[in-house]
Scaffold this motif. Structure first.
Motif, PDB file in Angstrom:
ATOM      1  N   UNK A  63      -2.350  -4.949   9.467  1.00 46.39           N
ATOM      2  CA  UNK A  63      -1.645  -3.676   9.361  1.00 46.39           C
ATOM      3  C   UNK A  63      -1.038  -3.600   7.962  1.00 46.39           C
ATOM      4  N   UNK A  64      -1.606  -2.727   7.138  1.00 46.32           N
ATOM      5  CA  UNK A  64      -1.182  -2.592   5.748  1.00 46.32           C
ATOM      6  C   UNK A  64      -0.168  -1.458   5.624  1.00 46.32           C
ATOM      7  N   UNK A  65       0.975  -1.767   5.024  1.00 45.23           N
ATOM      8  CA  UNK A  65       2.064  -0.801   4.918  1.00 45.23           C
ATOM      9  C   UNK A  65       2.101  -0.162   3.537  1.00 45.23           C
ATOM     10  N   UNK A  66       2.403   1.118   3.525  1.00 46.14           N
ATOM     11  CA  UNK A  66       2.624   1.845   2.276  1.00 46.14           C
ATOM     12  C   UNK A  66       3.708   2.879   2.535  1.00 46.14           C
ATOM     13  N   UNK A  67       4.241   3.494   1.517  1.00 44.85           N
ATOM     14  CA  UNK A  67       5.246   4.538   1.749  1.00 44.85           C
ATOM     15  C   UNK A  67       4.705   5.701   2.571  1.00 44.85           C
ATOM     16  N   UNK A  68       3.366   5.888   2.564  1.00 44.77           N
ATOM     17  CA  UNK A  68       2.777   7.022   3.280  1.00 44.77           C
ATOM     18  C   UNK A  68       2.500   6.714   4.752  1.00 44.77           C
ATOM     19  N   UNK A  69       2.484   5.447   5.130  1.00 42.47           N
ATOM     20  CA  UNK A  69       2.197   5.112   6.516  1.00 42.47           C
ATOM     21  C   UNK A  69       1.569   3.733   6.637  1.00 42.47           C
TER      22      UNK A  69
ATOM     23  N   UNK B 131      13.113  -1.188  10.104  1.00 39.34           N
ATOM     24  CA  UNK B 131      12.880  -1.409   8.677  1.00 39.34           C
ATOM     25  C   UNK B 131      12.245  -0.149   8.118  1.00 39.34           C
ATOM     26  N   UNK B 132      12.916   0.484   7.167  1.00 37.92           N
ATOM     27  CA  UNK B 132      12.431   1.748   6.593  1.00 37.92           C
ATOM     28  C   UNK B 132      12.216   1.636   5.089  1.00 37.92           C
ATOM     29  N   UNK B 133      11.951   0.425   4.609  1.00 40.62           N
ATOM     30  CA  UNK B 133      11.721   0.259   3.171  1.00 40.62           C
ATOM     31  C   UNK B 133      10.444   0.948   2.718  1.00 40.62           C
ATOM     32  N   UNK B 134       9.533   1.124   3.628  1.00 44.02           N
ATOM     33  CA  UNK B 134       8.329   1.948   3.379  1.00 44.02           C
ATOM     34  C   UNK B 134       8.079   2.704   4.675  1.00 44.02           C
TER      35      UNK B 134
END
Length: 528
Positions: A192-198, A364-367
């Motif tokens: 699961x790859x995280x980015x600011x977009x989702x 966690x809302x860093x991204x």
């Protein structure tokens, strides 16, 4: 009980494949998926194995406040669990029902006055409408004393509840689907790859086929694997790890013995026994013909999938039960065993029994939003899910109203069959009576079992059958093709274990040859 709040239309397709990806098909994951879907979010739940295939089908199967947690001053947890008992009992009276517990008094253990204080708190920390309060009992005159050693002359009786834990998970998954969620079993989230977009997640099913999905938020409800999922599968936007907590994996094992091993037990009460090590074990009527005894508390090293009861645990449970029962319980009496792994939040306690059973929801809302579920117990799953859905809503900036407190689980609304509800246990008895009238060709035992398992969804299993022969072949005693087809079609059954040990406990009643017949019926491989 009011009907569920209708789902709110979810965001448009440009927001991704789903709003929330839930990883983990145990009680917490399925409860959260149900709550989120009922609030109108597009939910995808993935489970690497079968639903409830690990911890959530291996509990002591109690809806309880946790009387012993009072000794550790866990008053908030006990109160929260006590508040949930009757909410749950009303939501699914077919798989949950009240149960009275007998605690024989051992003067060498806790003093009687301390037990009375604890039971007073247990009776009054939360409001009771269904369950009766505690009382003292003379075991020389009460039927519960017949199975016990003569030295136990006095005791206490109090109330809690019983649950079919694996079916509780199943019903939450069914309700999630009824509210628009997608549930994929035997599907692993490998990355699961995280980015600011989702989040962009890669999923792999049992056949090795892979697909990629996008989600606005991710819920990590992987139970014993919650920590390892963050360390190895979930990739942050930067290079740091997403794991900030540590889990303490504690194995709880149970034994099941024939009812004949406890002669004199001719009542429907359970027992709670105090042990010299300050722990307790339960002895509970189980599946009609058996007694369930557990549990242990042992630190687990290694993969939770490989958790098995040890010979030392069998000896421990037999020895502690034999301190109370007139007829000793021996390892030779044991008909079946199971072990589950409790994912407890590590609080540096030296005693596994003292580790808190409360839960922690970490946001966690860093991204893109991430919610991780740490700890918890089956009794508080609905409240945990409600809190988790509220947290997800806040992170997405779309707060939506809770709805599950007054909602039935699938099969739990018996009103179309019996009219207005009175009390959950009485309502179920009325329901069974109606089932027997509507389907007079069912044997009494089969009608009772199907009513327990499926509640008001029973007609989905039987279809339009008007005679036993219309249910298809009897694959094993009391198990017909119509039920097996239903379990495949609507309850994600893909193996003999799914049917025999999670969708039911028929495996305990069947011989090896009968279990093999079930496996051969669909080309399954029976494992247990």
């Amino acid at each position: 009980m009011p009907a569920a709040v209708p789902p709110i239309p979810s965001a448009g397709a440009h927001r991704g494949d789903c709003d929330v990806l839930v990883v983990g098909g145990g009680i917490n994951g399925c409860g959260i998926a149900r709550d989120l879907a009922g609030r109108g979010w597009r939910v995808l739940l993935v489970e690497a194995d079968d639903l409830a295939s690990h911890t959530s089908s291996s509990s002591t199967k109690l809806i309880h406040g946790g009387l012993r947690y009072l000794e550790y001053h866990e008053f908030a947890l006990v109160r929260k669990a006590l508040q949930e008992r009757e909410v749950l009992l009303k939501s699914a009276p077919h798989i949950m029902w009240p149960l009275r517990f007998v605690m024989p008094h051992d003067p060498g253990m806790r003093p009687a006055w301390l037990i009375r204080v604890g039971l007073f708190l247990y009776d009054h920390l939360a409001r009771r409408e269904v369950l009766p309060g505690s009382e003292g009992v003379d075991l020389r005159r009460h039927p519960a004393g017949a199975v016990l050693k003569p030295a136990f002359t006095q005791g206490f009786i109090y109330s809690d509840g019983w649950v079919d834990d694996a079916r509780l998970v199943l019903l939450n998954a069914l309700d999630a689907v009824d509210h628009g969620a997608t549930v994929l079993t035997r599907t692993r989230c490998t990355q699961a790859q995280r980015s600011p977009q989702g989040w962009t997640a890669r999923l792999r099913d049992a056949d090795g086929c892979e697909r990629e999905v996008r989600a606005r938020a991710l819920v990590n409800a992987a139970g014993p694997w919650a920590e390892s999922f963050l360390r190895t599968n979930a990739r942050p936007a930067g290079s740091e790890t997403l794991a900030t907590k540590s889990l303490r994996l504690v194995k709880g094992s149970h034994i099941v013995v024939p009812r004949s091993a406890t002669p004199g037990w001719d009542h429907d009460h359970a027992y709670i026994f105090q042990n010299p090590d300050k722990r307790i074990i339960f002895a509970i009527p189980y599946e009609g013909d058996f007694t369930l005894i557990g549990t242990t508390d042992q630190e687990l090293q290694g993969d939770p999938r490989n958790a098995r009861i040890g010979e030392d645990e069998i000896a421990y449970l037999c020895a502690q039960a034999s301190r109370y029962f007139r007829q000793p319980i021996t390892p030779a009496d044991v008909a079946w065993t199971y072990a589950g792994v409790r994912p407890l939040l590590d609080d540096a306690s030296g005693n596994p029994s003292a580790v808190t059973r409360d839960y922690l929801l970490e946001t966690n809302t860093e991204a893109a939003p991430l919610l991780s579920v740490w700890g918890g117990k089956i009794t508080t799953f609905r409240k945990l899910a409600e809190d988790a859905a509220a947290d997800v809503g806040r992170m997405l900036g779309e707060a939506r109203k809770p709805w599950t407190e007054g909602a039935y689980l699938p099969g739990g609304d018996l009103r179309p069959w019996i009219g207005e509800p009175r009390r959950p246990d009485i309502d179920f008895e009325r329901f069974v009576s109606v089932v027997c009238q509507r389907y007079p060709w069912l044997t009494a035992g089969l009608a009772q079992r199907l009513a327990r398992a499926y509640g008001s969804r029973l007609d989905r299993v039987l279809g339009g059958a008007r005679h036993l022969s219309e249910l298809g072949a009897e694959v094993a005693p009391g198990l017909y093709e119509a039920e097996l087809r239903y379990l495949q079609r609507e309850e994600w059954a893909r193996s003999a274990d799914d049917v025999l040990w999670r969708r039911s406990k028929l495996g305990l009643h069947f011989s090896n040859e009968e279990r093999e017949r079930v496996a051969r019926w669909a080309g399954w491989t029976e494992k247990k």
